[in-house]
Design a protein around this motif. Structure first.
Motif, PDB file in Angstrom:
ATOM      1  N   MET A  39      37.852  29.238  29.618  1.00  0.00           N
ATOM      2  CA  MET A  39      36.656  29.522  30.053  1.00  0.00           C
ATOM      3  C   MET A  39      35.887  29.785  30.011  1.00  0.00           C
ATOM      4  SD  MET A  39      35.433  29.365  33.818  1.00  0.00           S
ATOM      5  CE  MET A  39      37.086  28.813  34.892  1.00  0.00           C
ATOM      6  N   MET A  62      32.342  27.373  43.788  1.00  0.00           N
ATOM      7  CA  MET A  62      33.350  28.530  43.811  1.00  0.00           C
ATOM      8  C   MET A  62      32.869  29.218  45.698  1.00  0.00           C
ATOM      9  SD  MET A  62      35.899  29.298  41.927  1.00  0.00           S
ATOM     10  CE  MET A  62      35.803  30.901  42.227  1.00  0.00           C
ATOM     11  N   PHE A  65      30.243  32.559  44.615  1.00  0.00           N
ATOM     12  CA  PHE A  65      29.220  32.337  43.621  1.00  0.00           C
ATOM     13  C   PHE A  65      27.351  32.337  43.975  1.00  0.00           C
ATOM     14  CE2 PHE A  65      31.469  31.064  39.684  1.00  0.00           C
ATOM     15  CZ  PHE A  65      32.274  32.309  39.527  1.00  0.00           C
ATOM     16  N   VAL A  72      31.874  25.684  38.885  1.00  0.00           N
ATOM     17  CA  VAL A  72      32.244  25.913  38.194  1.00  0.00           C
ATOM     18  C   VAL A  72      32.338  24.533  37.591  1.00  0.00           C
ATOM     19  CG1 VAL A  72      34.423  26.776  36.520  1.00  0.00           C
ATOM     20  CG2 VAL A  72      33.684  27.809  38.334  1.00  0.00           C
ATOM     21  N   CYS A  81      35.797  24.106  30.883  1.00  0.00           N
ATOM     22  CA  CYS A  81      35.583  25.012  32.274  1.00  0.00           C
ATOM     23  C   CYS A  81      34.604  25.742  31.891  1.00  0.00           C
ATOM     24  CB  CYS A  81      35.809  25.400  33.097  1.00  0.00           C
ATOM     25  SG  CYS A  81      37.256  23.780  33.924  1.00  0.00           S
ATOM     26  N   MET A  83      31.679  28.639  33.577  1.00  0.00           N
ATOM     27  CA  MET A  83      31.173  29.472  34.542  1.00  0.00           C
ATOM     28  C   MET A  83      29.961  30.333  34.729  1.00  0.00           C
ATOM     29  SD  MET A  83      33.735  32.285  34.860  1.00  0.00           S
ATOM     30  CE  MET A  83      32.923  33.235  36.280  1.00  0.00           C
ATOM     31  N   ALA A  95      31.880  38.216  40.255  1.00  0.00           N
ATOM     32  CA  ALA A  95      32.050  36.488  39.590  1.00  0.00           C
ATOM     33  C   ALA A  95      33.357  36.634  39.241  1.00  0.00           C
ATOM     34  CB  ALA A  95      31.284  36.303  39.438  1.00  0.00           C
ATOM     35  N   LEU A  99      36.410  34.632  40.682  1.00  0.00           N
ATOM     36  CA  LEU A  99      37.088  33.620  39.771  1.00  0.00           C
ATOM     37  C   LEU A  99      38.835  34.117  40.200  1.00  0.00           C
ATOM     38  CD1 LEU A  99      36.431  31.025  37.827  1.00  0.00           C
ATOM     39  CD2 LEU A  99      37.110  32.809  36.112  1.00  0.00           C
ATOM     40  N   TRP A 100      38.914  34.392  39.275  1.00  0.00           N
ATOM     41  CA  TRP A 100      41.041  34.950  39.215  1.00  0.00           C
ATOM     42  C   TRP A 100      41.240  34.923  41.104  1.00  0.00           C
ATOM     43  CZ3 TRP A 100      42.431  39.261  40.918  1.00  0.00           C
ATOM     44  CH2 TRP A 100      41.844  41.094  41.096  1.00  0.00           C
ATOM     45  N   SER A 102      41.101  33.390  43.111  1.00  0.00           N
ATOM     46  CA  SER A 102      40.833  31.731  43.929  1.00  0.00           C
ATOM     47  C   SER A 102      41.967  31.500  43.502  1.00  0.00           C
ATOM     48  CB  SER A 102      39.603  31.111  43.363  1.00  0.00           C
ATOM     49  OG  SER A 102      39.848  29.667  43.403  1.00  0.00           O
ATOM     50  N   PHE A 105      41.888  28.344  40.642  1.00  0.00           N
ATOM     51  CA  PHE A 105      43.087  28.253  39.269  1.00  0.00           C
ATOM     52  C   PHE A 105      43.702  28.713  39.029  1.00  0.00           C
ATOM     53  CE2 PHE A 105      37.883  27.604  39.486  1.00  0.00           C
ATOM     54  CZ  PHE A 105      37.536  26.956  38.482  1.00  0.00           C
TER      55      PHE A 105
END
Ligand SMILES: *[C@@H]1O[C@H](CO)[C@@H](O)[C@H](O)[C@H]1NC(C)=O
Ligand SMILES: *[C@@H]1O[C@H](CO)[C@@H](O)[C@H](O)[C@H]1NC(C)=O
Ligand SMILES: *[C@@H]1O[C@H](CO)[C@@H](O)[C@H](O)[C@H]1NC(C)=O
Ligand SMILES: *[C@@H]1O[C@H](CO)[C@@H](O)[C@H](O)[C@H]1NC(C)=O
Ligand SMILES: *[C@@H]1O[C@H](CO)[C@@H](O)[C@H](O)[C@H]1NC(C)=O
Ligand SMILES: *[C@@H]1O[C@H](CO)[C@@H](O)[C@H](O)[C@H]1NC(C)=O
Length: 371
Positions: A39, A62, A65, A72, A81, A83, A95, A99-100, A102, A105
């Motif tokens: 990432m 996302m 975001f 992403v 990827c 971001m 952010a 991300l983590w 979500s 992913f």
């Protein structure tokens, strides 16, 4: 630091609109999360678009975001990827956390390449160069006096760490002050770059500005330097401010960190990553920080701090982005090619990896060892 001139920003937006991008807006089903090998974490459009040669055809919007950087964007295989978080520490921390958390992913084996630009300390590196950091230090936690309010016995050291009465005392901690990264992984990236014998982009204006300095790291041709990051929301210029930052970085890291790159972003990103690692969502020893050096944080002899920041075109911006891509893509290409043999199970390190509080376990080589 990460603010381009308005002109550069406008040109970059124009360039962005000229890119035609094949896109897939489809959400991945939650049952099948995306597990990128890397990432790439960027801050704004010029940093994002250097990665477009990887053909980022898969866009994943996302939730949460900021609209400009909603997606992403990944390669067709979802292995690589990118971001983009917008700028500044607070937004970056949020952010990263979005991300983590979500379900889209699964980042447990993902490498994070924090790839942006920033100012440069001429004692350790130069404009156009790329810093590979092992430590990230947050600079602005503390107390300050300015101008004639400064106690007379403190000369130009006006920045007092939190809740101490003198700049030379170790402060009470909030927890986001210092992060240590995987030194073996950092060294591996540096060796890959050395093996590849990359020729670093440069230009005559940058060369001329460098030659005004009287000491070596500032005057050297751009390359990769192993040195650290100091993040602050303040975009300083000048010897006095820079000396204060050097002093503080030395104090807070117990002399382990030597900052060469300064930016408004990375400690926020690190704070977000740290919380993800605490919850087992990602591996803190898989973070690489590569930062392009766009402009000096203090002037050469004969110019003022104001001229250095506001008036002189140092011309490090474009070349440091090119060189950042050269360095970053060298790592990424090796990562994808040698995933199973070298990277899937992690790159072992001997040094402490984590934050100043030791929340991931282990014994930090900086700070009091606990919070
Ligand atoms: C996000 O991706 C979708 C699908 O490709 C695209 O339509 C949209 O314009 C993208 N949004 C941004 C802000 O780039
Ligand atoms: C991206 O797509 C272009 C055009 O199809 C191709 O020439 C190039 O090799 C691709 N790059 C990568 C990294 O796959
Ligand atoms: C995430 O990936 C790891 C490694 O492949 C796997 O062990 C784990 O079960 C996955 N987690 C989820 C929620 O899919
Ligand atoms: C500096 O001056 C302040 C205020 O007068 C005093 O409290 C402090 O002890 C002095 N510090 C040093 C290092 O001399
Ligand atoms: C590295 O590249 C430079 C030119 O960019 C060349 O002069 C030098 O011989 C190369 N070194 C190696 C070891 O390939
Ligand atoms: C760092 O310095 C502080 C203050 O001098 C000290 O209390 C702490 O033990 C030091 N930490 C390490 C790891 O040396």
């Amino acid at each position: 630091m990460v603010r381009p001139t308005l002109l550069v920003g406008a040109l970059a937006s124009l360039a962005l609109s000229l890119f035609t991008r094949a896109t897939l807006a489809a959400h991945h089903p939650a049952s099948e999360p995306i597990s990128p090998k890397v990432m790439i974490i960027t801050g704004f459009t010029p940093e994002r678009e250097i990665w477009y040669p990887y053909n980022l055809t898969n866009d994943y919007p996302m939730p949460g975001f900021i609209p400009t950087y909603q997606n992403v964007s990944c390669t067709a295989s979802d292995e690589i990827c990118v971001m983009t978080m917008g700028q500044a520490e607070i937004g970056n921390g949020i952010a990263m956390t979005l991300l983590w958390s979500s379900p889209m992913f699964n980042l447990t084996e993902t490498y994070f390449l924090i790839a942006g630009i920033g100012g440069v300390n001429p004692r350790y590196s130069t404009i156009g160069g790329v810093a590979l950091a092992r430590y990230v230090v947050q600079v602005e936690m503390g107390m300050a006096f300015a101008g004639s309010d400064l106690p007379a016995n403190f000369s130009d050291l006006y920045f007092f760490p939190s809740f101490v009465t003198s700049p030379n005392q170790y402060p009470s901690l909030a927890g986001t002050e210092v992060y240590g990264l995987n030194g073996a992984l950092r060294d591996k990236v540096a060796s890959l770059v050395a093996e590849k014998n990359i020729s670093f982009a440069d230009n005559p204006t940058a060369q001329a500005y460098r030659s005004k300095y009287t000491y070596a790291p500032a005057r050297a041709a751009p390359t990769v330097d192993k040195c650290d990051v100091a993040s602050a929301e303040v975009y300083w210029s000048g010897e006095v401010y820079a000396r204060n930052v050097e002093y503080y970085v030395d104090l807070i890291s117990n002399g382990t960190a030597k900052y060469c790159n300064t930016n408004e972003d990375d400690t926020g990103t690190m704070a977000g990553l740290l919380r993800g690692a605490m919850l087992g969502k990602l591996d803190f020893s898989r973070i690489v920080i590569a930062k392009g050096n766009s402009d000096f944080d203090r002037p050469p002899p004969g110019l003022s701090a104001y001229q250095n920041l506001m008036e002189v075109a140092q011309n490090g911006f474009e070349i440091c982005l090119q060189n950042l891509f050269a360095v970053g893509s060298t790592f990424i290409n090796d990562l994808v090619a040698n995933w199973h043999s070298t990277y899937k199970h992690g790159v072992k390190t001997q040094n402490y990896v984590g934050d100043v509080c030791g929340y991931l376990g282990g014994t930090p080589d900086f700070g009091p060892g606990h919070c």
